[in-house]
Enzyme design. Structure first.
Site, PDB file in Angstrom:
ATOM      1  N   CYS A  96      -8.138   1.991   5.123  1.00 23.15           N
ATOM      2  CA  CYS A  96      -7.297   3.142   4.774  1.00 23.15           C
ATOM      3  C   CYS A  96      -7.727   3.823   3.469  1.00 23.15           C
ATOM      4  O   CYS A  96      -7.641   3.236   2.387  1.00 23.15           O
ATOM      5  CB  CYS A  96      -5.836   2.693   4.672  1.00 23.15           C
ATOM      6  SG  CYS A  96      -4.752   4.050   4.182  1.00 23.15           S
ATOM      7  N   LYS A 155       2.671  -4.252  13.106  1.00 23.16           N
ATOM      8  CA  LYS A 155       3.235  -4.259  11.748  1.00 23.16           C
ATOM      9  C   LYS A 155       4.324  -5.330  11.619  1.00 23.16           C
ATOM     10  O   LYS A 155       5.250  -5.365  12.432  1.00 23.16           O
ATOM     11  CB  LYS A 155       3.844  -2.891  11.434  1.00 23.16           C
ATOM     12  CG  LYS A 155       2.827  -1.764  11.422  1.00 23.16           C
ATOM     13  CD  LYS A 155       3.513  -0.415  11.315  1.00 23.16           C
ATOM     14  CE  LYS A 155       2.526   0.711  11.537  1.00 23.16           C
ATOM     15  NZ  LYS A 155       3.152   2.004  11.755  1.00 23.16           N
ATOM     16  N   GLU A 178       3.725   6.497  -0.542  1.00 18.11           N
ATOM     17  CA  GLU A 178       2.953   7.725  -0.778  1.00 18.11           C
ATOM     18  C   GLU A 178       1.893   7.469  -1.865  1.00 18.11           C
ATOM     19  O   GLU A 178       2.209   7.286  -3.046  1.00 18.11           O
ATOM     20  CB  GLU A 178       3.833   8.923  -1.172  1.00 18.11           C
ATOM     21  CG  GLU A 178       4.607   9.510  -0.013  1.00 18.11           C
ATOM     22  CD  GLU A 178       3.711   9.994   1.138  1.00 18.11           C
ATOM     23  OE1 GLU A 178       2.593  10.484   0.887  1.00 18.11           O
ATOM     24  OE2 GLU A 178       4.115   9.853   2.288  1.00 18.11           O
ATOM     25  N   SER A 179       0.645   7.504  -1.411  1.00 17.43           N
ATOM     26  CA  SER A 179      -0.460   7.099  -2.289  1.00 17.43           C
ATOM     27  C   SER A 179      -0.567   7.913  -3.578  1.00 17.43           C
ATOM     28  O   SER A 179      -0.856   7.353  -4.644  1.00 17.43           O
ATOM     29  CB  SER A 179      -1.779   7.165  -1.514  1.00 17.43           C
ATOM     30  OG  SER A 179      -1.961   8.458  -0.991  1.00 17.43           O
TER      31      SER A 179
HETATM   32  N1  GSH Z   1       0.882  10.311   3.099  1.00 19.00           N
HETATM   33  C1  GSH Z   1       0.626   8.908   3.154  1.00 19.00           C
HETATM   34  C2  GSH Z   1      -0.335   8.634   4.295  1.00 19.00           C
HETATM   35  C3  GSH Z   1      -0.647   7.156   4.478  1.00 19.00           C
HETATM   36  C4  GSH Z   1      -1.238   6.871   5.861  1.00 19.00           C
HETATM   37  O1  GSH Z   1      -1.339   7.760   6.723  1.00 19.00           O
HETATM   38  N2  GSH Z   1      -1.611   5.594   6.087  1.00 19.00           N
HETATM   39  C5  GSH Z   1      -2.087   5.208   7.407  1.00 19.00           C
HETATM   40  C6  GSH Z   1      -3.321   4.312   7.322  1.00 19.00           C
HETATM   41  S1  GSH Z   1      -4.710   5.143   6.616  1.00 19.00           S
HETATM   42  C7  GSH Z   1      -1.020   4.338   8.074  1.00 19.00           C
HETATM   43  O2  GSH Z   1      -0.402   3.526   7.453  1.00 19.00           O
HETATM   44  N3  GSH Z   1      -0.859   4.510   9.386  1.00 19.00           N
HETATM   45  C8  GSH Z   1       0.021   3.701  10.157  1.00 19.00           C
HETATM   46  C9  GSH Z   1       0.901   4.500  11.060  1.00 19.00           C
HETATM   47  O3  GSH Z   1       0.980   5.727  10.887  1.00 19.00           O
HETATM   48  O4  GSH Z   1       1.487   3.893  11.948  1.00 19.00           O
HETATM   49  C10 GSH Z   1       0.067   8.435   1.808  1.00 19.00           C
HETATM   50  O5  GSH Z   1      -0.546   9.259   1.109  1.00 19.00           O
HETATM   51  O6  GSH Z   1       0.275   7.272   1.429  1.00 19.00           O
END
Ligand code: GSH
Length: 225
Positions: free
Chosen positions: A13, A40, A69-70
């Site tokens: 990720c 999960k 949120e990163s």
């Molecule tokens: N806007 C979020 C996006 C985070 C994101 O999309 N993470 C993905 C992995 S790269 C995730 O956890 N996906 C799992 C899902 O959507 O089920 C951030 O900036 O933290």
């Protein structure tokens, strides 16, 4: 104030990797827990409102707070941890940098689907959207080596993992996204050398990402064949 930091993560990720880079640049100790996003765990779903990584669990004397949120996580790290400053001191510059961090997230929005699509038309429209966004990045870059010239910062932490994603694609095929963008290419090369980036992304990353592409029968692999 924070007693301990625990980052809930996934190896592939790029949102997680930007937070790891920020922590490494600051030299902050933290625990990293990788989870399986295809399965999960319940404890994770309780912590993460969107069911997404990263989540930074901050434990203080008052209890635990789960940040999601990163970009928010990166800002929290910058505001609370000692070590190198990862944002400009000037408020306007800082706001500008935050806008480019958001732009990095918008790039990831276009990237998702490019790597897994099996449809050539979707692939081409995403490729063009990415090329257009990176030409805006080219126009925003200064003399380098980093986004804010000499000083590595949070914008660099956001873009470094994005470039590592493209490194794997480039080993497969020429996407033509960076060919006329010399400043972007120089920035990409510089970021790849940074120790925090190398350790956040991991040496097994290309192999894991390639396996992910195979699992999704990605159109990219067909271009490469
Ligand atoms: N806007 C979020 C996006 C985070 C994101 O999309 N993470 C993905 C992995 S790269 C995730 O956890 N996906 C799992 C899902 O959507 O089920 C951030 O900036 O933290």
């Amino acid at each position: 104030m924070a007693v301990s930091l625990k980052l809930i993560s996934h190896k592939l990720c790029p949102y997680v990797q930007r937070a790891v880079i920020a922590l490494k640049e600051k030299g902050v100790p933290f625990e990293r827990i990788d989870i399986d996003l295809a399965n999960k765990p319940d404890w994770f779903l309780k912590l993460s409102p969107l069911g997404k990584v990263p989540v930074l669990v901050v434990t203080t004397e008052e209890g635990e707070v789960a940040l999601f949120e990163s970009n928010v996580i990166c800002e929290y790290i910058e505001e609370t941890q000692a070590g190198a400053k990862l944002h400009p001191a000037d408020a306007l510059k800082r706001a500008e940098h935050r806008a480019w961090m958001e732009f990095g997230s918008a790039i990831l929005g276009d990237l998702w689907g490019l790597e897994t699509t099996t449809d050539p038309a979707t692939f081409e429209s995403k490729r063009q959207a990415l090329a257009a966004k990176f030409s805006r990045v080219e126009a925003a870059l200064g003399a380098g080596p980093y986004f804010a010239s000499e000083r590595f910062g949070l914008v660099d932490a956001v873009f470094a993992p994005i470039f590592r994603y493209f490194d794997v694609f480039d080993e497969l095929t020429e996407l033509g996204i960076f060919s006329d963008l010399p400043k972007v290419c120089a920035w990409r090369d510089e970021l790849a050398k940074r120790p925090s980036v190398r350790s956040a992304v991991g040496a097994d990353y290309p192999q894991l990402l390639r396996a992910f592409l195979v699992r999704h029968d990605a159109h990219l692999l067909k271009l490469a064949a």
